[in-house]
Design an enzyme around this catalytic site. Structure first.
Site, PDB file in Angstrom:
ATOM      1  N   LYS A  29      63.195  19.136 -11.481  1.00  0.00           N
ATOM      2  CA  LYS A  29      62.548  17.838 -11.694  1.00  0.00           C
ATOM      3  C   LYS A  29      62.793  17.396 -13.130  1.00  0.00           C
ATOM      4  CE  LYS A  29      58.276  18.908 -10.678  1.00  0.00           C
ATOM      5  NZ  LYS A  29      56.797  18.946 -10.560  1.00  0.00           N
ATOM      6  N   LYS A  87      62.068  17.032  -2.016  1.00  0.00           N
ATOM      7  CA  LYS A  87      60.684  16.582  -2.189  1.00  0.00           C
ATOM      8  C   LYS A  87      60.654  15.098  -2.543  1.00  0.00           C
ATOM      9  CE  LYS A  87      58.323  19.117  -5.005  1.00  0.00           C
ATOM     10  NZ  LYS A  87      58.148  19.862  -6.269  1.00  0.00           N
TER      11      LYS A  87
END
EC number: 4.2.3.153
Length: 251
Positions: A29, A87
């Site tokens: 991320k 995700k």
């Protein structure tokens, strides 16, 4: 319970690789782009190369808007770059129907390319602060879209934590709803070692952490430390053993 660790760079991924025996999923991320900020495709590729081949890599595609086509392309980019868990933070979806529309597009884009990849519909424990879908709607959104997991994180990283917004009994309801639909249930949001007993008891499948394994507990300024990953895992294992022993005694 699986341990998901989120490095924000190749350098941190190398630290994760050194602690590979203690973690289950390496999650890519970019924290400065949001709670589930998306990193660059080349960073995903480099991190995939930096961690052991048998260790799954997940990637966030961002705190996404209600734009199914845009999000589907982003998700495809993540899976093409080497991620096997995709995700999606449903930040811009204000209704369950919007969330389902986005996630159906993601599921099709990802599964057409790599059927075995896992798609995670992610929402926010503090949804009331940003105006997105209710946390307890996530398991249904995930199930109706064909996703594999439902996840909660916190949208605003201001020191507040998962249980500050969704108390343990509500998290237990979230996990129960996910399991009833055959989904994995993932929880994150400034999770600390002190939360592990509760997360174990309610049946969490995946716990996501960053700050807890960074120097000084700082998810932004601190760097992931292998010895902190090892310590977190040791505490997870201790709670798992104690819970299993308690269940055996109760039985």
């Amino acid at each position: 319970m699986l341990l998901l660790i989120s490095p924000d760079s190749v350098e941190e991924a190398v630290a994760c690789a050194k602690a590979a025996e203690y973690l289950d999923i390496v999650d890519v991320k970019k924290p400065d782009e949001g709670s589930l900020g998306a990193n660059f495709p080349w960073v995903i590729r480099e991190i995939r190369e930096a961690v052991p081949a048998g260790k799954p890599v997940s990637a966030t595609v961002g705190d996404v808007p209600y734009k199914p086509g845009t999000v589907a392309q982003a998700a495809l980019g993540a899976v093409v770059s080497g991620a096997t868990y995709i995700k999606v933070g449903l930040y811009g979806c204000t209704t369950p129907d919007q969330g389902i529309e986005v996630m159906r597009a993601v599921v099709r884009a990802v599964k057409d390319y790599r059927p075995e990849a896992l798609v995670v519909a992610s929402g926010y424990a503090d949804a009331h602060r940003v105006g997105c879908v209710n946390p307890l709607a996530l398991p249904d959104i995930a199930a109706r879209s064909g996703a594999d997991a439902a996840m909660l994180d916190t949208a605003i990283k201001d020191g507040s934590r998962l249980f500050d917004h969704v108390p343990p009994d509500v998290c237990a309801e979230f996990v129960g709803l996910a399991h009833a639909s055959g989904l994995l249930a993932a929880l994150a949001g400034s999770v600390k070692q002190a939360d592990l007993a509760t997360l174990t008891r309610i049946g969490t499948d995946i716990v996501g952490v960053r700050g807890a394994v960074c120097e000084g507990g700082d998810r932004n300024a601190g760097r992931i430390q292998p010895h902190l990953v090892a310590a977190f895992r040791a505490e997870m294992d201790r709670h798992a053993r104690e819970f299993a022993a308690g269940v055996t005694l109760a039985g």
